[in-house]
Design an enzyme around this catalytic site. Structure first.
Site, PDB file in Angstrom:
ATOM      1  N   GLY A  18      91.801 -16.217  -1.805  1.00 53.94           N
ATOM      2  CA  GLY A  18      91.081 -15.067  -1.253  1.00 53.94           C
ATOM      3  C   GLY A  18      91.961 -14.106  -0.471  1.00 53.94           C
ATOM      4  O   GLY A  18      91.480 -13.365   0.373  1.00 53.94           O
ATOM      5  N   GLY A  20      93.971 -11.832  -1.977  1.00 55.30           N
ATOM      6  CA  GLY A  20      94.172 -10.561  -2.686  1.00 55.30           C
ATOM      7  C   GLY A  20      95.143 -10.600  -3.853  1.00 55.30           C
ATOM      8  O   GLY A  20      95.783  -9.603  -4.148  1.00 55.30           O
ATOM      9  N   THR A 195     104.079 -20.395   4.194  1.00 53.05           N
ATOM     10  CA  THR A 195     104.602 -19.727   3.000  1.00 53.05           C
ATOM     11  C   THR A 195     105.861 -20.427   2.487  1.00 53.05           C
ATOM     12  O   THR A 195     106.028 -20.633   1.277  1.00 53.05           O
ATOM     13  CB  THR A 195     104.885 -18.242   3.311  1.00 53.05           C
ATOM     14  OG1 THR A 195     103.655 -17.627   3.626  1.00 53.05           O
ATOM     15  CG2 THR A 195     105.523 -17.524   2.140  1.00 53.05           C
ATOM     16  N   CYS A 393      68.963  -2.793 -14.848  1.00 56.89           N
ATOM     17  CA  CYS A 393      68.554  -3.952 -15.638  1.00 56.89           C
ATOM     18  C   CYS A 393      67.227  -4.536 -15.116  1.00 56.89           C
ATOM     19  O   CYS A 393      66.187  -3.976 -15.398  1.00 56.89           O
ATOM     20  CB  CYS A 393      69.682  -4.981 -15.683  1.00 56.89           C
ATOM     21  SG  CYS A 393      69.509  -6.069 -17.107  1.00 56.89           S
ATOM     22  N   HIS A 524      73.878  -2.046 -17.668  1.00 63.35           N
ATOM     23  CA  HIS A 524      74.542  -2.060 -16.356  1.00 63.35           C
ATOM     24  C   HIS A 524      75.590  -0.951 -16.300  1.00 63.35           C
ATOM     25  O   HIS A 524      76.750  -1.183 -16.627  1.00 63.35           O
ATOM     26  CB  HIS A 524      75.232  -3.411 -16.123  1.00 63.35           C
ATOM     27  CG  HIS A 524      74.280  -4.538 -15.925  1.00 63.35           C
ATOM     28  ND1 HIS A 524      73.812  -4.884 -14.678  1.00 63.35           N
ATOM     29  CD2 HIS A 524      73.709  -5.391 -16.804  1.00 63.35           C
ATOM     30  CE1 HIS A 524      72.983  -5.916 -14.804  1.00 63.35           C
ATOM     31  NE2 HIS A 524      72.905  -6.244 -16.083  1.00 63.35           N
ATOM     32  N   GLU A 526      77.102   0.176 -13.905  1.00 65.83           N
ATOM     33  CA  GLU A 526      78.161  -0.094 -12.911  1.00 65.83           C
ATOM     34  C   GLU A 526      79.439  -0.653 -13.528  1.00 65.83           C
ATOM     35  O   GLU A 526      80.524  -0.494 -12.981  1.00 65.83           O
ATOM     36  CB  GLU A 526      77.643  -1.039 -11.818  1.00 65.83           C
ATOM     37  CG  GLU A 526      77.310  -2.465 -12.247  1.00 65.83           C
ATOM     38  CD  GLU A 526      75.859  -2.658 -12.716  1.00 65.83           C
ATOM     39  OE1 GLU A 526      75.234  -1.653 -13.129  1.00 65.83           O
ATOM     40  OE2 GLU A 526      75.371  -3.806 -12.684  1.00 65.83           O
TER      41      GLU A 526
HETATM   42  N1  GLN Z   1      66.398 -11.175 -15.975  1.00 66.98           N
HETATM   43  C1  GLN Z   1      66.379 -10.007 -16.774  1.00 66.98           C
HETATM   44  C2  GLN Z   1      66.652 -10.295 -18.233  1.00 66.98           C
HETATM   45  O1  GLN Z   1      67.173 -11.326 -18.556  1.00 66.98           O
HETATM   46  C3  GLN Z   1      67.352  -8.971 -16.246  1.00 66.98           C
HETATM   47  C4  GLN Z   1      68.770  -9.365 -16.382  1.00 66.98           C
HETATM   48  C5  GLN Z   1      69.700  -8.553 -15.510  1.00 66.98           C
HETATM   49  O2  GLN Z   1      69.273  -7.922 -14.562  1.00 66.98           O
HETATM   50  N2  GLN Z   1      70.976  -8.612 -15.813  1.00 66.98           N
HETATM   51  O3  GLN Z   1      66.378  -9.493 -19.082  1.00 66.98           O
END
Ligand code: GLN
Length: 552
Positions: A18, A20, A195, A393, A524, A526
């Site tokens: 942890g 880095g 170290t 999602c 997603h 992100e």
């Molecule tokens: N649980 C939901 C599904 O399986 C959403 C999954 C998620 O948010 N990645 O569709």
């Protein structure tokens, strides 16, 4: 097959985890890339899981999904964000994956009747994979991070594989140890002994590190640099000071100041092809760390908060980073508050009303029952009070359920993930998922990775992306039930993104005339947000949040 003259840099951790290693790996990658060398970054995870998909995010952090759909460690997300490009399956490896191949080969007589042993067979499988990664995407240098700490049982075979690589290609392999130098409060002095011991441990594997990155709360002074150089047998210029920084994105800038990139190229006998141009990166870091930037307050309503502050940030790492990138682009500082959806359930209407103080609300991805009624309450509040809302999602599925319950008046609308025999299964299991669930086949079986979506004209989604066809990464088993699409649309919900055949609902939104920003994605977004290329949907969401702040 080994690629002639390909260079390998192994990044190993000493003293503790942890500190880095991932940031060091990513930074070296960025610097070499900037100096004209195509790079691939590889994460080696020593655990026996075949991939990260079955792990609980509270324990392990976020599961990062590659374009291909492989479910990997969150470090892979950092790698992609630093390099600004997609990585491939070859860039990720777990012990489980390695053993699975070796065992499958044994079962099909691939070892021709020999004993199959950790050495040489497992070790050589590891080497083959590293070499495959090197040849796969036209890179010139591979930076390979070996998970865990020197001295662990679990990663020893990987270190052994790295040692053999060095023996095979003495001019082409480098070792970087990332170590920690504690400054114990009672002593008030930076200690180098742990170290030194870590390096000696590494020596016992037959490996001599070429570089030492010294992580600490403070910068290394010259005296300690010298001491470490002598005791660890490393050139003084190769002992790099890496004190704590505010943002991980500063790391490559600091390393460049210390000429780490040049020293690595020298050690690998590679000429610098061009000066690293970090001007754009610097501009991003400046904006991301600007203390004077106005704040915008975002609440993330989730449930993976149970094990304390450290884990909580990790469980939604890419979401946080995506918010930061868009905020930096808009010259704002996003202040993120974690709201535990279970608290919204316990606290009732009063707790939910507290959400009014935020400028935007996000419900991120998730699984299972716990906390979902709290999330639905938060979504209802965001819709009714016109607070910008962004659902990712599960956050999209629950947004549609909320709409069905409270606008369509289907009181019992639900997802079959929670209620198998729901009266109104607005969100239902995908056809191909039924069998996986019936057979308890959970690993790597969701709808994973990149799929295209068409965006409807005149919608917020289309305006944000400024194009008709997009590709985004997925990770789900459930979907909006097509039977409910028409009634939902008639009730005002807009499905602004669908799969090209129109069957799967990929984005749901409310028209801007009704709500400033109420949008959810089945995918997603992100995972594709990058420091220098923020995600358009996050940026639009934040724009709406900023304008709510102005109005307030
Ligand atoms: N649980 C939901 C599904 O399986 C959403 C999954 C998620 O948010 N990645 O569709």
């Amino acid at each position: 097959m080994a690629k002639e003259g390909h260079k390998y840099i192994f990044v190993l951790g000493g003293v503790m985890s942890g500190v880095g290693k991932g940031v060091v790996t990513s930074s070296i990658g960025l610097l070499l890339q900037q100096k004209g060398y195509p790079v691939n970054l590889v994460k080696v995870d020593p655990y026996l899981n075949v991939d990260a998909g079955t792990m609980n995010p509270t324990e392990h952090g976020e599961v990062f999904v590659l374009r291909s759909g492989l479910e990997t460690d969150q470090d892979m997300g950092n790698y992609e964000r630093f390099l600004g490009r997609d990585l491939t399956n070859e860039d990720y490896m777990t012990s489980g994956m390695v053993y699975q191949s070796v065992i499958a080969r044994e079962r099909s007589l691939g070892y021709h009747g020999k004993f199959v042993e950790a050495i040489p067979h497992v070790r050589d499988e590891i080497i083959d994979r590293m070499e495959a990664a090197a040849s796969y995407n036209g890179s010139r240098v591979s930076v390979i991070e070996i998970g865990g700490t020197i001295g662990d049982f679990q990663n020893a075979l990987f270190i052994e594989a790295a040692r053999v690589m060095k023996m095979k290609h003495p001019e082409d392999v480098l070792f970087v140890i990332v170590s920690y130098l504690p400054v114990p409060g009672t002593i008030g002095e930076m200690k180098t002994k742990p170290t030194q011991t870590a390096v000696r441990d590494l020596n016992s594997y037959g490996v001599q590190p070429d570089f030492l990155v010294a992580r600490s709360t403070h910068a290394l002074d010259d005296k300690r640099k010298e001491k470490l150089a002598i005791w660890c047998n490393i050139r003084k210029e190769h002992v790099i000071s890496a004190p704590d920084i505010e943002s991980i994105y500063e790391a490559p800038l600091n390393f460049e100041k210390d000429k780490l990139g040049d020293a690595i190229l020298d050690a690998l006998h590679l000429p610098e092809k061009r000066r690293a141009s970090l001007a754009v990166w610097k501009k991003f870091v400046k904006s991301a760390t600007n203390k004077k930037a106005l704040e915008v307050n975002i609440a993330i309503v989730g449930k993976y908060f149970d094990t304390g502050d450290f884990v909580l940030a990790d469980a939604y790492l890419s979401v946080i980073e995506a918010i930061k990138f868009s905020a930096a682009k808009l010259n704002r500082h996003a202040l993120i508050t974690w709201v535990n959806s279970k608290d919204l359930e316990k606290g009732g209407a009063k707790a939910v009303a507290m959400l009014a103080k935020y400028h935007g609300i996000i419900v991120p991805g998730g699984f299972g029952e716990s906390g979902i009624e709290g999330k639905i309450k938060a979504i209802q509040f965001a819709r009714e009070k016109k607070i910008p809302y962004f659902g990712l999602c599960y956050g999209m599925q629950l947004m549609v359920i909320e709409y069905a319950r409270n606008v369509l008046k289907l009181k019992n609308a639900h997802t079959t993930e929670i209620q198998k025999n729901s009266e109104d299964p607005v969100v239902d299991v995908m056809l191909e998922q039924k069998k996986h669930l019936a057979d308890n086949k959970y690993g790597g079986t969701m709808r994973l990775g990149s799929y295209p979506a068409y965006l409807k004209k005149g919608t917020m989604a289309r305006a944000a992306y400024k194009k008709e066809l997009v590709e985004e990464r997925h990770r789900h088993r459930y979907e909006i039930n097509s039977k409910y699409v028409k009634p939902l649309e008639e009730a005002g919900l807009v499905f602004s993104g669908t799969s090209p055949d129109g069957v799967l609902m990929e984005i749901a939104e409310l028209p801007r005339s009704v709500h400033p920003f109420m949008l959810g994605t089945q995918f997603h977004p992100e995972f594709q947000a990058r420091p220098l290329a923020p995600h358009p949907l996050f940026t639009e969401f934040l724009r709406a949040a900023i304008s709510r702040k102005r109005k307030k």
